[in-house]
Design an enzyme around this catalytic site. Structure first.
Site, PDB file in Angstrom:
ATOM      1  N   GLY A  33      -3.021  10.472  -0.052  1.00 33.92           N
ATOM      2  CA  GLY A  33      -1.848  11.137   0.520  1.00 33.92           C
ATOM      3  C   GLY A  33      -1.398  12.253  -0.391  1.00 33.92           C
ATOM      4  O   GLY A  33      -1.961  12.459  -1.461  1.00 33.92           O
ATOM      5  N   ASP A 152      11.882   3.454   2.338  1.00 33.18           N
ATOM      6  CA  ASP A 152      10.708   3.903   3.099  1.00 33.18           C
ATOM      7  C   ASP A 152      10.044   2.712   3.776  1.00 33.18           C
ATOM      8  O   ASP A 152       8.834   2.519   3.685  1.00 33.18           O
ATOM      9  CB  ASP A 152       9.736   4.643   2.172  1.00 33.18           C
ATOM     10  CG  ASP A 152       8.708   5.469   2.942  1.00 33.18           C
ATOM     11  OD1 ASP A 152       8.913   5.709   4.151  1.00 33.18           O
ATOM     12  OD2 ASP A 152       7.700   5.874   2.338  1.00 33.18           O
TER      13      ASP A 152
HETATM   14  P1  ADP Z   1       1.903   6.566  -0.751  1.00 33.63           P
HETATM   15  O1  ADP Z   1       3.052   7.096  -1.505  1.00 33.63           O
HETATM   16  O2  ADP Z   1       0.695   7.455  -0.813  1.00 33.63           O
HETATM   17  O3  ADP Z   1       2.253   6.118   0.647  1.00 33.63           O
HETATM   18  P2  ADP Z   1       1.470   3.741  -1.300  1.00 33.63           P
HETATM   19  O4  ADP Z   1       1.950   3.044  -2.514  1.00 33.63           O
HETATM   20  O5  ADP Z   1       2.097   3.405   0.009  1.00 33.63           O
HETATM   21  O6  ADP Z   1       1.511   5.300  -1.604  1.00 33.63           O
HETATM   22  O7  ADP Z   1      -0.085   3.504  -1.182  1.00 33.63           O
HETATM   23  C1  ADP Z   1      -0.825   4.111  -0.145  1.00 33.63           C
HETATM   24  C2  ADP Z   1      -1.670   3.061   0.541  1.00 33.63           C
HETATM   25  O8  ADP Z   1      -2.604   2.521  -0.387  1.00 33.63           O
HETATM   26  C3  ADP Z   1      -0.877   1.861   1.071  1.00 33.63           C
HETATM   27  O9  ADP Z   1      -0.319   2.085   2.360  1.00 33.63           O
HETATM   28  C4  ADP Z   1      -1.933   0.780   1.074  1.00 33.63           C
HETATM   29  O10 ADP Z   1      -2.732   0.895   2.242  1.00 33.63           O
HETATM   30  C5  ADP Z   1      -2.778   1.150  -0.163  1.00 33.63           C
HETATM   31  N1  ADP Z   1      -2.252   0.385  -1.307  1.00 33.63           N
HETATM   32  C6  ADP Z   1      -1.232   0.700  -2.119  1.00 33.63           C
HETATM   33  N2  ADP Z   1      -1.029  -0.238  -3.049  1.00 33.63           N
HETATM   34  C7  ADP Z   1      -1.960  -1.182  -2.825  1.00 33.63           C
HETATM   35  C8  ADP Z   1      -2.274  -2.439  -3.435  1.00 33.63           C
HETATM   36  N3  ADP Z   1      -1.580  -2.896  -4.467  1.00 33.63           N
HETATM   37  N4  ADP Z   1      -3.291  -3.154  -2.933  1.00 33.63           N
HETATM   38  C9  ADP Z   1      -3.994  -2.679  -1.879  1.00 33.63           C
HETATM   39  N5  ADP Z   1      -3.749  -1.528  -1.270  1.00 33.63           N
HETATM   40  C10 ADP Z   1      -2.744  -0.774  -1.718  1.00 33.63           C
HETATM   41 MG    MG Z   2       3.138   4.465   1.508  1.00 31.34          MG
END
Ligand code: ADP
Ligand code: MG
Length: 378
Positions: A33, A152
């Protein structure tokens, strides 16, 4: 230290004591992202599987991004079984504030709720839905008790381990809140929460908001457990408020005292003469009356009367048969984590990102079967 360094307010943010990320071997990319990439990775020595979230530095002129710093500070404060655990921070070899990268290292979760809900093969029993909503509310109760707002809430930010433990994730927009004194109201930015999960007070320009904003998101997610698609898919703020009024009834000072004082109350067009139809319109999906009652209380227009996480956890929904039950068995039927597929980003993520209050943030690689357009719920 140079004087220009002294002038830089983020200068103190250096990470000299954290380990190098090379102690992990990257396995696959699981998210991409605007705010960063997420990788599945494994600790080379102890074999622990983790998620590495890279802090994007590209557009940063001011040094370490304040949003990432906020996320780290908040995650370091929080320790709860329903909040994703930040294991450590790692860096690339030659990290300084001008080059190299920083990674947030998280416990790995096999599923996210958006992926599970968009997979028609994944079927939740009523007891399993109760377990999901209960863990979600437990997480919110914990963060709100610690004066943190998530800001969020959406199914993509709810992770679930293969053992069936739910974790609130993505604290990139989270912030600490304080109870405002009438003389000094809080003036938080109003640009938060993905449009489809955004509560009416934010759409109307409230800046002195609090935990009820996350409770609205929880209500949208709870309904989505049955509808399997976001229940109000607005294209603009105006459209979102129209959808909310059609479902929750017209917004007026009679049902929400003081709403007319909000900045956009007179600037936006608020549909008049609509009755509240939350239960009536959701009952085609949600057959359980008690579930409908809780959704109704979460999707309450006036934030001061919206149910809080404590009262929600005491709702009959969680205490009458069938009781919440473990998700582990159901998830074991779906042993393949969604991240083990490689497919183009789902439409839903793109759509959602487009209308997000913030720039598009992620597009996880998800199974082809998830690559679907969203059904309209109403
Ligand atoms: P962003 O700010 O890009 O939305 P996120 O923290 O939501 O960041 O992470 C993006 C995506 O990565 C999440 O929606 C999930 O699908 C995957 N993700 C994030 N953290 C984890 C985790 N600890 N284990 C598995 N997948 C993760
Ligand atoms: Mg996210």
């Amino acid at each position: 230290m140079t004087s220009s360094a002294l002038n830089n307010k983020y200068d103190s943010v250096e990470f000299p004591f954290c380990d190098e990320v090379t102690k992990y071997e990257k396995l696959t990319k699981i998210g991409q992202g605007t705010f960063g990439e997420v990788f599945k990775a494994r600790h080379k020595r102890n074999r622990r599987v983790v998620a590495l979230k890279k802090v994007l530095m590209e557009n940063e002129k001011e040094g370490f991004p304040i949003t990432a710093l906020r996320e780290i500070k908040i995650l370091q404060l929080l320790r709860h079984e329903n909040v994703v655990h930040l294991i450590e921070i790692c860096r690339t070899k030659a990290y300084n504030r001008f080059k190299g990268s920083i990674f947030l290292v998280f416990e790995f979760c096999e599923h996210d709720l958006a992926g599970l809900l968009s997979n028609a093969n994944v079927k939740f029993s009523l007891g399993e839905i109760k377990e999901v909503v209960k863990q979600l509310l437990n997480g919110l109760y914990y963060i709100h008790s610690n004066k943190i707002l998530h800001r969020d809430m959406k199914a993509a930010n709810i992770l679930i381990t293969k053992e069936g433990k739910l974790k609130l994730a993505d604290f990139g927009l989270a912030r600490a809140f304080s109870h405002a004194k009438p003389s000094q109201p809080n003036r938080y930015t109003n640009r938060v929460v993905t449009l489809w999960y955004r509560p009416p007070e934010l759409l109307l320009g409230e800046r002195n908001y609090g935990p009820p904003i996350d409770m609205w998101g929880a209500g949208c997610i709870m309904a989505e457990m049955w509808t399997r698609s976001p229940i109000m898919q607005g294209n603009t703020e105006q459209h979102q408020l129209t959808l909310i009024s059609h479902l929750c009834g017209s917004i007026s000072p009679e049902i929400w005292s003081g709403v007319d004082k909000l900045e956009f109350f007179s600037k936006l067009e608020l549909p008049k003469g609509h009755k509240r139809k939350v239960k009536e319109r959701l009952k085609a999906y949600v057959k359980d009356q008690i579930a409908l009652d809780l959704i109704d209380k979460l999707l309450w227009l006036d934030p001061s009367n919206r149910i809080n996480s404590d009262d929600a956890l005491n709702h009959d929904f969680f205490w009458l048969d069938p009781l919440p039950c473990s998700l582990q068995k159901m998830l074991s039927l779906h042993t393949q984590s969604m991240f083990e597929f490689l497919a183009p980003p789902r439409r839903r993520i793109q759509q959602q990102a487009q209308h997000s209050a913030v720039p598009p943030r992620r597009s996880a690689n998800l199974p082809q079967s998830h690559d679907q357009t969203f059904d309209r719920v109403f």
